[in-house]
Scaffold this motif. Structure first.
Motif, PDB file in Angstrom:
ATOM      1  N   GLU A 592      34.139  24.418  45.545  1.00 47.47           N
ATOM      2  CA  GLU A 592      34.264  23.927  47.248  1.00 47.47           C
ATOM      3  C   GLU A 592      35.363  22.652  47.625  1.00 47.47           C
ATOM      4  N   HIS A 593      36.006  23.326  48.960  1.00 49.29           N
ATOM      5  CA  HIS A 593      37.348  22.680  49.191  1.00 49.29           C
ATOM      6  C   HIS A 593      38.213  23.143  48.153  1.00 49.29           C
ATOM      7  N   ASN A 594      38.029  24.133  46.722  1.00 46.95           N
ATOM      8  CA  ASN A 594      40.069  24.031  45.813  1.00 46.95           C
ATOM      9  C   ASN A 594      39.985  25.513  45.800  1.00 46.95           C
ATOM     10  N   SER A 595      40.478  26.315  45.381  1.00 45.63           N
ATOM     11  CA  SER A 595      41.651  27.299  45.193  1.00 45.63           C
ATOM     12  C   SER A 595      40.282  28.345  44.207  1.00 45.63           C
ATOM     13  N   THR A 596      40.994  29.095  44.180  1.00 46.72           N
ATOM     14  CA  THR A 596      39.518  30.542  43.476  1.00 46.72           C
ATOM     15  C   THR A 596      40.202  31.917  43.996  1.00 46.72           C
ATOM     16  N   PHE A 597      40.211  32.368  42.852  1.00 44.56           N
ATOM     17  CA  PHE A 597      40.907  34.062  42.465  1.00 44.56           C
ATOM     18  C   PHE A 597      40.286  34.882  42.652  1.00 44.56           C
ATOM     19  N   LEU A 598      40.159  36.106  43.130  1.00 45.08           N
ATOM     20  CA  LEU A 598      39.514  37.017  42.318  1.00 45.08           C
ATOM     21  C   LEU A 598      40.045  38.654  41.810  1.00 45.08           C
ATOM     22  N   GLU A 599      40.425  38.471  40.966  1.00 48.13           N
ATOM     23  CA  GLU A 599      41.015  39.857  39.878  1.00 48.13           C
ATOM     24  C   GLU A 599      40.891  40.873  39.898  1.00 48.13           C
ATOM     25  N   CYS A 600      41.864  41.567  40.975  1.00 49.62           N
ATOM     26  CA  CYS A 600      40.897  43.776  40.408  1.00 49.62           C
ATOM     27  C   CYS A 600      42.479  43.994  40.673  1.00 49.62           C
ATOM     28  N   THR A 601      43.235  44.522  39.288  1.00 46.71           N
ATOM     29  CA  THR A 601      44.069  44.971  39.897  1.00 46.71           C
ATOM     30  C   THR A 601      43.474  46.622  39.437  1.00 46.71           C
ATOM     31  N   PRO A 602      44.424  47.691  40.665  1.00 44.85           N
ATOM     32  CA  PRO A 602      44.304  49.431  40.403  1.00 44.85           C
ATOM     33  C   PRO A 602      45.198  49.283  39.369  1.00 44.85           C
ATOM     34  N   ARG A 603      44.920  50.507  38.637  1.00 50.73           N
ATOM     35  CA  ARG A 603      45.675  51.436  37.449  1.00 50.73           C
ATOM     36  C   ARG A 603      46.627  51.620  37.931  1.00 50.73           C
ATOM     37  N   SER A 604      46.732  52.287  39.512  1.00 53.86           N
ATOM     38  CA  SER A 604      47.972  53.704  40.286  1.00 53.86           C
ATOM     39  C   SER A 604      48.055  52.639  41.316  1.00 53.86           C
ATOM     40  N   PRO A 605      49.648  51.939  41.380  1.00 62.12           N
ATOM     41  CA  PRO A 605      50.227  51.449  42.277  1.00 62.12           C
ATOM     42  C   PRO A 605      50.452  52.060  43.693  1.00 62.12           C
ATOM     43  N   GLN A 606      49.668  53.142  43.219  1.00 66.34           N
ATOM     44  CA  GLN A 606      49.648  54.006  45.082  1.00 66.34           C
ATOM     45  C   GLN A 606      48.763  54.139  45.514  1.00 66.34           C
ATOM     46  N   ALA A 607      48.062  53.250  44.243  1.00 66.68           N
ATOM     47  CA  ALA A 607      46.250  53.361  45.255  1.00 66.68           C
ATOM     48  C   ALA A 607      45.743  51.790  45.773  1.00 66.68           C
ATOM     49  N   SER A 608      45.307  52.395  47.158  1.00 65.50           N
ATOM     50  CA  SER A 608      45.291  51.230  48.066  1.00 65.50           C
ATOM     51  C   SER A 608      43.975  50.625  47.707  1.00 65.50           C
ATOM     52  N   VAL A 609      43.746  49.479  48.309  1.00 64.50           N
ATOM     53  CA  VAL A 609      42.539  48.044  47.406  1.00 64.50           C
ATOM     54  C   VAL A 609      41.605  48.008  49.024  1.00 64.50           C
ATOM     55  N   THR A 610      40.309  47.584  48.884  1.00 62.36           N
ATOM     56  CA  THR A 610      39.550  47.746  49.858  1.00 62.36           C
ATOM     57  C   THR A 610      38.650  46.469  49.038  1.00 62.36           C
ATOM     58  N   TRP A 611      38.509  45.666  49.706  1.00 64.21           N
ATOM     59  CA  TRP A 611      37.753  44.015  49.475  1.00 64.21           C
ATOM     60  C   TRP A 611      36.786  44.685  50.538  1.00 64.21           C
ATOM     61  N   LEU A 612      35.114  44.177  49.429  1.00 61.85           N
ATOM     62  CA  LEU A 612      34.174  44.355  50.816  1.00 61.85           C
ATOM     63  C   LEU A 612      32.961  42.875  50.114  1.00 61.85           C
ATOM     64  N   VAL A 613      32.094  41.808  50.834  1.00 61.31           N
ATOM     65  CA  VAL A 613      31.208  41.099  50.173  1.00 61.31           C
ATOM     66  C   VAL A 613      30.451  41.561  50.991  1.00 61.31           C
ATOM     67  N   GLN A 614      29.149  41.868  49.937  1.00 63.85           N
ATOM     68  CA  GLN A 614      27.891  41.800  50.006  1.00 63.85           C
ATOM     69  C   GLN A 614      26.927  40.220  49.820  1.00 63.85           C
ATOM     70  N   ARG A 615      26.492  40.106  51.279  1.00 62.44           N
ATOM     71  CA  ARG A 615      25.508  39.306  51.381  1.00 62.44           C
ATOM     72  C   ARG A 615      23.738  40.027  51.675  1.00 62.44           C
ATOM     73  N   ASP A 616      23.102  39.511  50.903  1.00 66.43           N
ATOM     74  CA  ASP A 616      21.055  39.583  51.103  1.00 66.43           C
ATOM     75  C   ASP A 616      21.258  41.812  50.924  1.00 66.43           C
ATOM     76  N   ASP A 617      21.191  42.484  52.671  1.00 63.75           N
ATOM     77  CA  ASP A 617      21.720  43.630  52.134  1.00 63.75           C
ATOM     78  C   ASP A 617      22.810  43.475  53.576  1.00 63.75           C
ATOM     79  N   HIS A 618      23.187  43.272  53.442  1.00 62.63           N
ATOM     80  CA  HIS A 618      24.306  43.797  54.627  1.00 62.63           C
ATOM     81  C   HIS A 618      25.737  43.426  54.245  1.00 62.63           C
TER      82      HIS A 618
END
Length: 780
Positions: A592-618
């Motif tokens: 808490e209160h510090n920096s954190t990084f979640l790494e995810c790099t697509p193999r193709s630079p032509q691909a677009s990336v979307t991030w989703l977050v799931q909490r419980d069933d939502h």
């Protein structure tokens, strides 16, 4: 500037913007970038740098009859076998003649870069000998190299048995030059004097007398020669013509004396000059402008005027190859390049059209409207032009009026425009310039594709195809790969392609790289990945991504070059997103209160990336702001909150195909909990926390797999502010002396990370960044 000039200037800017917009609408990013190490690791490339460690390459000749690659460098010749099972190489030391190097230095030339023998000419003279010519320390010389019969690897030369190379090779190793060897005769376009002012087209060797152009700026005005090729017109060999491609200062330009135009010129191979006029001078030389431009508003086009390279894509009809030419801009407004394709029918039509003419210095250029003498200037003496009582067995039989007209009217008024009146490929706003181009016509499941390999001045090779949809003139550029072929980037100076061996030979001053045209397994291990690659060389065969063969026996082949739609072609796979998500998720700790990084790099630079977050069933899409930033490498939390806990899903989307790349369960360690742990450390009461709280990082260093991954995550969990004390505890409790020294080195890195993170936070919440700070990456 007057109103008319201002209007033209504004229109030119609009035209440039039009070109840029057209380029930006395409996929300008390579789908796959392969570094020098990647090419070596996949056994796709091998580099030869000469036996002395520096090649100084200045000529490259691919001889598939002898299965050899011949190289000309600085003071050396090389012969390399193409057979991978017997990669033997031989060399010949060929320095300048005695005294020539010293004479070169005394005339003010650089002893290192100029006063050497740079081999510029390599052509097959016959079945057993090679013609080689070099600059000879500004005193050109030529010799014959014995290469043996087919199947043997002979490579010898008598360095004292040389001939004068003037007119066959330039004096200066940096001057542009083009040559071709036909029927025992050498045709060259070059500057033939020491000062580099006498620009000529020469024909030498053979039994006939030497031929050259007159010294007249109407013929050649400061030309820069690029390529020379023999292209027959008809089945009658008397009609064979040699075509030269070059740039020069344009005398007919309305924009000023400094304008540069690209040209295609030609001479008859059987030209013997005139009897009284143009004695030993070309009597059939004519030229036309090569236009490569993007149509703009109000009829004002954006021109690419600097010709860089030409490649003849040979077809079954030897009289009609397709001419691929690559151009760059000479504008200060924007930088870019274009590839234009020309048909021989259009080139011949321009040469059969009206001649350009100017009555005087105060007149405009226009079409010559007077009587053109017979036989028409520029045609070859042959049976086609002969008439009863008027036989022309040689250009020496041409009337003086024909030769005088040819001398004063070398330029055609009609330019040569590309097929479909527009470039095949346009790229702008680049950090590099094109230098070389070769093309391979590939048979794919849904038709033929011309795969272009473009060499740049930063040592990369682009593998590109251009798609045209239906009857539309709009094209889609697909950059399949970007290859860094040399360890140290160097401008690419020559390229040859072997369709037989499916190999590309790439030359630069530092060496020659032998690169395979394709490596299908590089694209991935799934049908969807193979289909998304859109590579005409590759197809999914049911089990792997492999080389596509048009007449292969395998029925199960999936390939979609035009659309790259795996959902349609990979019918054996379930393409629902949920089924593609990996079953396991990785736990990532953050404080808490510090920096954190979640790494995810697509193999193709032509691909677009979307991030989703799931909490419980939502589940919902991650909202980014000044605190949560999405970068090209992943998701950066500049300051972590408790409510950020959840399962983060990283998805990529390319050509309508969606897949999950990572599932990361983020657990946020509260600040007060960490404070309690630190307090216990200071009080020495850590005994009860060693086993249940933290596994040994020393054990993590010894083990493979999850241990090392866990150790990186716990370092991220702790945060930069408390790293020194925790690291000291690890050393004291768990680590041996040897590992303790390793941890001390790591501690220094983390202290740098602490300082970087502090500076990042101090910049304020209003700052955004595209790059992930190295100190915050989980793989530091």
């Amino acid at each position: 500037m007057g109103s008319a000039g201002l209007t033209r200037g504004l229109l030119a800017v609009l035209c440039v913007l039009h070109c840029v917009r057209a380029d930006m609408s395409k996929q300008n990013v390579p789908r796959l970038r392969l570094s020098y190490k990647d090419l070596l690791a996949t056994n796709r490339s091998a580099v030869f740098s000469g036996h002395q460690g520096f090649l100084g390459l200045s000529a490259l000749f691919l001889d598939e009859y002898h299965d050899r690659l011949f190289l000309g460098g600085r003071d050396f010749l090389y012969s390399l076998r193409l057979d991978p099972s017997n990669p033997d190489s031989k060399e010949i030391n060929w320095p300048p003649l005695p005294g020539n190097r010293e004479d070169c230095v005394s005339k003010g030339k650089d002893p290192q870069s100029e006063c050497a023998n740079y081999v510029r000419v390599l052509h097959p003279f016959n079945r057993t000998h090679l013609l080689a010519c070099g600059t000879g320390a500004f005193q050109p010389m030529c010799a014959f190299v014995y290469v043996g019969h087919r199947g043997e690897h002979a490579f010898t030369m008598d360095p004292t048995n040389v001939e004068d190379g003037r007119g066959k090779c330039p004096h200066d190793p940096s001057h542009p030059f083009a040559s071709t060897f036909i029927g025992g005769e050498l045709y060259t376009g070059l500057t033939a004097d020491f000062l580099g002012r006498d620009a000529v087209i020469f024909r030498s060797l053979g039994s006939r007398s030497t031929m050259r152009t007159e010294t007249d700026q109407r013929l050649l005005h400061d030309p820069r020669f690029v390529a020379a090729h023999l292209i027959p017109d008809t089945d009658d060999r008397d009609n064979d013509k040699v075509y030269f491609f070059f740039t020069e200062k344009a005398m007919e330009s309305e924009s000023g004396a400094g304008a540069i135009y690209s040209r295609v010129g030609r001479v008859c191979a059987n030209d013997a000059g005139g009897q009284r006029v143009l004695v030993n001078k070309w009597s059939t030389f004519i030229k036309a402008r090569l236009v490569c431009s993007v149509p703009g508003p109000h009829g004002i086009d954006t021109h690419f005027d600097q010709l860089e390279d030409v490649f003849l894509l040979r077809t079954k009809d030897e009289k009609n190859p397709e001419v691929y030419a690559i151009f760059s801009t000479i504008s200060n407004v924007f930088q870019g390049f274009a590839v234009c394709v020309y048909r021989m029918a259009d080139i011949r039509e321009a040469f059969n059209g009206p001649f350009a003419h100017k009555e005087g210095p105060d007149y405009q250029w226009g079409a010559f409207e007077g009587r053109v003498p017979y036989p028409r200037p520029g045609v070859c003496p042959s049976k086609i032009i002969s008439q009863p009582g008027r036989q022309f067995g040689s250009t020496k039989d041409f009337p003086d009026a024909v030769l005088q007209f040819a001398r004063s009217h070398p330029l055609m008024v009609q330019p040569v425009t590309p097929a479909l009146r527009q470039p095949l490929l346009v790229k702008t706003n680049l950090g590099y310039r094109p230098r070389q181009i070769v093309v391979d016509r590939v048979e794919a499941e849904d038709g033929q594709y011309d795969v272009m390999f473009i060499g740049t001045d930063i040592g990369t090779v682009l593998k590109v195809i251009s798609l045209r949809g239906g009857n539309s003139l709009d094209t889609e550029e697909v950059t399949l790969e970007e290859l860094q072929v040399f360890k140290v980037p160097a401008p690419i100076t020559s390229m040859e392609i072997s369709v037989k061996r499916q190999t590309l030979f790439v030359g630069s001053a530092v060496g020659v790289a032998q690169v395979r045209l394709h490596r299908c397994e590089t694209y991935g291990q799934a049908c969807a990945e193979c289909c998304l690659a859109r590579d005409p060389y590759c197809a999914w065969d049911g089990t792997s991504c492999t080389r596509y063969t048009p007449h292969g026996k395998r029925r199960y082949r999936r390939q979609d070059i035009r659309h790259g739609n795996p959902a349609h072609h990979c019918v054996d796979q379930n393409h629902s997103v949920e089924d593609l998500e990996p079953g396991e998720e990785r736990v990532v700790f953050g404080t808490e209160h510090n920096s954190t990084f979640l790494e995810c790099t697509p193999r193709s630079p032509q691909a677009s990336v979307t991030w989703l977050v799931q909490r419980d069933d939502h589940r919902e899409e991650v909202k980014t702001d000044d605190r949560v930033i999405r970068t090209e490498q992943g998701l950066l939390f500049r300051r972590l909150h408790r409510q950020d806990e959840g399962v983060y899903v990283c998805r990529s989307r390319e050509h309508g195909f969606t897949r999950t790349l990572a599932r990361l369960a983020l657990e946020v360690l509260r600040g007060d909990t960490l404070g309690e742990l630190i307090a216990r450390e200071e009080g020495g009461d850590w005994a009860g926390y060693r086993a249940p709280l933290l596994p040994s990082p020393c054990h993590a260093q010894r083990s493979s797999g999850g241990g090392r991954s866990w150790f990186k995550e716990i370092m991220q969990l702790i945060g930069p502010s408390n790293l020194p004390r925790v690291e000291e505890y690890c050393e004291r409790v768990w680590c041996s002396d040897k590992l303790r020294r390793k941890h001390k080195a790591m501690l220094g890195k983390y202290r740098l990370a602490q300082e970087s993170a502090r500076k990042l936070r101090s910049k304020g919440s209003g700052e955004r960044t595209n790059r992930t700070p190295r100190a915050l990456r989980t793989d530091v």
